[in-house]
Design a protein around this motif. Structure first.
Motif: not given
Length: 62
Positions: A42-62
């Motif tokens: 678990l890192t800050v990058s995970d939090a950022l990636r989840i936030q980007q996903y929720l905002l529709g900026l990336i298509p998936s978390l994988t």
């Protein structure tokens, strides 16, 4: 978005919000595993990636 906040709290204050934290709503080991989007713990990058996903900026978390 509350997941992102919990991840950040768990990283910033593990005694209170980490897996063995004292707060009743601390992150669980299962929650930490699901939140680990990069497979490197678990890192800050995970939090950022989840936030980007929720905002529709990336298509998936994988």
């Amino acid at each position: 978005m509350s997941d992102v906040v919990l991840i950040m709290q768990a990283l910033a204050n593990p005694n209170k919000y980490g897996v063995n934290g004292t707060n009743q709503s601390h992150i669980t080991s299962e929650g930490g595993e699901y939140a680990d989007t990069g497979g490197n713990g678990l890192t800050v990058s995970d939090a950022l990636r989840i936030q980007q996903y929720l905002l529709g900026l990336i298509p998936s978390l994988t």
